[in-house]
Write a protein that holds these residues in place. Structure first.
Motif, PDB file in Angstrom:
ATOM      1  N   ALA A 199     -11.657  17.849 -17.235  1.00  0.00           N
ATOM      2  CA  ALA A 199     -12.751  18.646 -17.800  1.00  0.00           C
ATOM      3  C   ALA A 199     -12.320  19.361 -19.079  1.00  0.00           C
ATOM      4  O   ALA A 199     -13.124  19.547 -20.007  1.00  0.00           O
ATOM      5  CB  ALA A 199     -13.236  19.666 -16.773  1.00  0.00           C
ATOM      6  N   ASP A 200     -11.053  19.739 -19.181  1.00  0.00           N
ATOM      7  CA  ASP A 200     -10.543  20.448 -20.356  1.00  0.00           C
ATOM      8  C   ASP A 200      -9.624  19.565 -21.199  1.00  0.00           C
ATOM      9  O   ASP A 200      -8.817  20.074 -21.980  1.00  0.00           O
ATOM     10  CB  ASP A 200      -9.789  21.703 -19.917  1.00  0.00           C
ATOM     11  N   GLY A 201      -9.743  18.233 -21.044  1.00  0.00           N
ATOM     12  CA  GLY A 201      -8.882  17.315 -21.776  1.00  0.00           C
ATOM     13  C   GLY A 201      -7.810  16.729 -20.882  1.00  0.00           C
ATOM     14  O   GLY A 201      -7.571  17.204 -19.766  1.00  0.00           O
ATOM     15  N   ILE A 202      -7.151  15.693 -21.379  1.00  0.00           N
ATOM     16  CA  ILE A 202      -6.129  14.994 -20.595  1.00  0.00           C
ATOM     17  C   ILE A 202      -4.791  15.699 -20.799  1.00  0.00           C
ATOM     18  O   ILE A 202      -4.077  15.456 -21.779  1.00  0.00           O
ATOM     19  CB  ILE A 202      -6.041  13.507 -20.999  1.00  0.00           C
ATOM     20  N   GLU A 203      -4.466  16.593 -19.892  1.00  0.00           N
ATOM     21  CA  GLU A 203      -3.228  17.366 -19.982  1.00  0.00           C
ATOM     22  C   GLU A 203      -2.236  16.998 -18.895  1.00  0.00           C
ATOM     23  O   GLU A 203      -1.066  17.353 -18.967  1.00  0.00           O
ATOM     24  CB  GLU A 203      -3.538  18.864 -19.909  1.00  0.00           C
ATOM     25  N   ARG A 204      -2.671  16.299 -17.853  1.00  0.00           N
ATOM     26  CA  ARG A 204      -1.779  15.827 -16.790  1.00  0.00           C
ATOM     27  C   ARG A 204      -2.371  14.545 -16.219  1.00  0.00           C
ATOM     28  O   ARG A 204      -3.540  14.219 -16.453  1.00  0.00           O
ATOM     29  CB  ARG A 204      -1.583  16.883 -15.707  1.00  0.00           C
ATOM     30  N   LEU A 205      -1.544  13.834 -15.470  1.00  0.00           N
ATOM     31  CA  LEU A 205      -1.961  12.540 -14.945  1.00  0.00           C
ATOM     32  C   LEU A 205      -2.641  12.695 -13.594  1.00  0.00           C
ATOM     33  O   LEU A 205      -2.286  13.567 -12.805  1.00  0.00           O
ATOM     34  CB  LEU A 205      -0.744  11.620 -14.795  1.00  0.00           C
ATOM     35  N   PRO A 206      -3.620  11.835 -13.326  1.00  0.00           N
ATOM     36  CA  PRO A 206      -4.259  11.860 -12.006  1.00  0.00           C
ATOM     37  C   PRO A 206      -3.345  11.271 -10.947  1.00  0.00           C
ATOM     38  O   PRO A 206      -2.306  10.676 -11.253  1.00  0.00           O
ATOM     39  CB  PRO A 206      -5.500  10.991 -12.204  1.00  0.00           C
ATOM     40  N   GLU A 207      -3.729  11.427  -9.699  1.00  0.00           N
ATOM     41  CA  GLU A 207      -3.050  10.802  -8.561  1.00  0.00           C
ATOM     42  C   GLU A 207      -4.054   9.914  -7.830  1.00  0.00           C
ATOM     43  O   GLU A 207      -5.183  10.346  -7.605  1.00  0.00           O
ATOM     44  CB  GLU A 207      -2.500  11.860  -7.595  1.00  0.00           C
TER      45      GLU A 207
END
Length: 252
Positions: free
Chosen positions: A169-177
Motif C-alpha cells: 500500500a505504501d510502495g514495495i519496501e519488503r518482499l511478500p511471503e
C-alpha cells in the motif's frame, strides 16, 4: 532420461561483438558452455549456429555443431531448424542452454529436462529461484513467474508479481511471503512442439511484456517450472560480465 542440449550461437551481439568466440581461460566461450552442458546427463550437446567461425572453433575442441540459416528472427526458430537437421522425434526432449552461460550448473540442465519426463501435460519447462532482494523484485529487467499448486506456470511478467495487496500500500519496501520467483532463462521443449512454436501467431501479451514464452501459454500450452534452491552462475552480456567470468575461471 534421455535428452539433447541445443546451444544457439550468433555473432551479432551489439554489446559484446564476437561474443561466442570470446576467450575464457584459453577456450572460446561457446566451447566452455558446451563443456558445462556435457557434464549434465544429456545424450548429446550440439551448438546451432549460422557462423562458419563458430563451426570451426567448436570443431577444434570436439564440440558437435549444425549450421543453420542466418535469417532466423529468434533463437527458437534456429532451434526448430536444428531439430529438423538432427531428425529428432516429436517426443524427444530438448534443453535450450544459452550460449553466454559458461557457468551454468549441469544439475539445473538435468532438472529442466526431468520436468518434461514427469509432466506429460507440459510442452515446455523452465526454472526459477526465490528472489531475496527488493531491488530485484522491482526491476523490470528481472522476469518474475508465478506457478500453480502443481508447479506449472500461471504467468511470467516484468512487473512485480504476485502483488501484495496489503503489504504494498505504501510502495514495495519488503518482499511478500512466500518469496516471489525470478525466472531463469533456460528452457526445455518437446521437439515436436519446438518445431511448431515458431509458426504460432504472436500473442498480445508476448509483445506487451516482450517475453516469448507467453506465446506458448496464450495458445494453451503448459510450462513446468523447476524451482532451484540457488541463483544460477552469472551469464555474459557485457565486457564487464566477461571479465567477471574470466576471474571466476582463473580462481578455479
Amino acid at each position: 532420461m534421455r535428452f539433447t542440449v541445443l546451444v544457439p550461437a550468433r555473432m551479432a551481439s551489439t554489446r559484446l561483438p564476437g561474443k561466442p568466440l570470446a576467450d575464457i581461460a584459453g577456450k572460446p566461450m561457446i566451447v566452455r558452455v558446451a563443456e558445462r552442458a556435457r557434464m549434465s546427463g544429456a545424450a548429446r550437446v550440439v551448438v546451432a549456429t549460422d557462423s562458419p567461425a563458430v563451426i570451426e572453433a567448436c570443431g577444434a575442441h570436439g564440440v558437435d555443431t549444425v549450421m543453420t540459416r542466418a535469417d532466423h528472427p529468434s533463437g527458437s526458430d534456429r532451434l526448430a531448424e536444428a531439430c529438423e537437421l538432427l531428425a529428432l522425434a516429436g517426443d524427444d526432449v530438448v534443453v535450450n542452454v544459452q550460449g553466454d552461460e559458461p557457468l551454468i550448473d549441469p544439475a539445473l540442465i538435468d532438472a529442466v529436462a526431468r520436468q518434461l519426463v514427469v509432466r506429460s501435460e507440459a510442452s515446455m519447462s523452465t526454472a526459477a529461484h526465490a528472489i531475496d532482494s527488493v531491488d530485484e523484485f522491482r526491476n523490470p529487467n528481472v522476469v518474475k513467474v508465478v506457478t500453480d499448486a502443481q508447479g506449472l506456470a500461471l504467468y511470467f511478467s516484468r512487473a512485480p508479481i504476485a502483488w501484495w495487496r496489503d503489504g504494498f500500500a505504501d510502495g514495495i519496501e519488503r518482499l511478500p511471503e512466500p518469496p516471489p520467483l525470478r525466472h531463469i532463462g533456460i528452457y526445455g521443449y518437446r521437439a515436436g512442439f519446438l518445431r511448431e512454436f515458431p509458426r504460432l501467431a504472436q500473442a498480445p501479451i508476448e509483445t506487451t511484456e516482450a517475453l516469448e514464452q507467453l506465446r506458448a501459454m496464450w495458445h494453451g500450452h503448459r510450462i513446468a517450472v523447476h524451482v532451484s534452491e540457488s541463483a544460477p552462475g552469472p551469464g555474459v552480456d557485457t565486457p564487464e560480465d566477461l571479465e567477471r567470468v574470466r576471474r571466476r575461471f582463473a580462481e578455479g
